[in-house]
Enzyme design. Sequence first.
Site, PDB file in Angstrom:
ATOM      1  N   GLY A 110       0.828  -1.206   0.000  1.00  0.00           N
ATOM      2  CA  GLY A 110       0.000   0.000   0.000  1.00  0.00           C
ATOM      3  C   GLY A 110       0.855   1.246   0.000  1.00  0.00           C
ATOM      4  CG  ASN A 111      -0.254   4.710  -1.500  1.00  0.00           C
ATOM      5  OD1 ASN A 111      -0.977   5.529  -0.944  1.00  0.00           O
ATOM      6  ND2 ASN A 111      -0.620   4.069  -2.614  1.00  0.00           N
ATOM      7  NE  ARG A 112       3.576   8.286   5.185  1.00  0.00           N
ATOM      8  CZ  ARG A 112       4.545   9.062   4.668  1.00  0.00           C
ATOM      9  NH1 ARG A 112       5.616   8.515   4.132  1.00  0.00           N
ATOM     10  NH2 ARG A 112       4.434  10.363   4.680  1.00  0.00           N
TER      11      ARG A 112
END
Length: 244
Positions: free
Chosen positions: A36-38
């Site tokens: 995922g990413n932030r």
Amino acid sequence: MHSSQNPASTAPPIRRRLLITAGPTHEPIDAVRYLGNRSSGRLGVHLADRAAELGWQVTLLLGPTSITPSHSGVHTVRFRTTADLQRELAQAFPDCDVLVMAAAVADYRPAHARTGEKIKREATGLSLTLEATPDLLAQVAAGKRPDQWIVGFALEPRDRMLDSALKKLERKSLDMIVANPLETMDAEGIDATILSRTTTEPVAPGPMSKAAFADFLLGLLDARPQSSRSSQAPALHQPTHSKR
Ligand code: CTP
């Protein structure tokens, strides 16, 4: 487009159909793990709420994040993966007048997700093969109608932000691009620069909250030309500005 027929109604007339994508994607590795990413989705959610308040008809495609819209008029559809978002976009895009593609879509995903199992820990380690995801923005932009307007985002290191954003504007056939330095991801505030095909100078409103920026961007969208197509568009500028 219709406007309210009820003179007693205090609701503002619906002026435009806005499709917003926001938040990260989660690409499965196995049954319990993902890449995922932030991204928080905060800007897209503010934009959806504010646009609904201002009378836009709003559909929000929202990734896996805890931030959700508060305005009851926002039609929210949740997605998890790039493939989910691709499917939802294909369905919703024909019915929108403006697409704001704020989602932080993965560039790569595991090529062979093992979703039926939880991968065991091995002392020798684990290698994952990643495959490139499709560029959703370029795909929808390639099939857009002349009356549709597409806003993309670019998240880049500050020193090459404008050059990269300008290239993305052209490469993805966008009408407008919101360029942000890397620090914007998951932050409360934003310090964006906006490039578009119909203005000659980049617009840099300065650091502000994401809620304030949502208002600013909606103002630009309200003022957009009603029909645009890259073949009719003015020549693209080079980003020679000094910020503010
Ligand atoms: N985007 C997309 N599909 C992808 C990746 C990105 O539609 N597979 C969209 C994002 O929603 C954003 C824009 O493309 O509006 C730019 O995303 P960004 O990650 O900055 O750029 P990339 O297209 O991934 O290009 P690069 O990795 O070369 O910077």
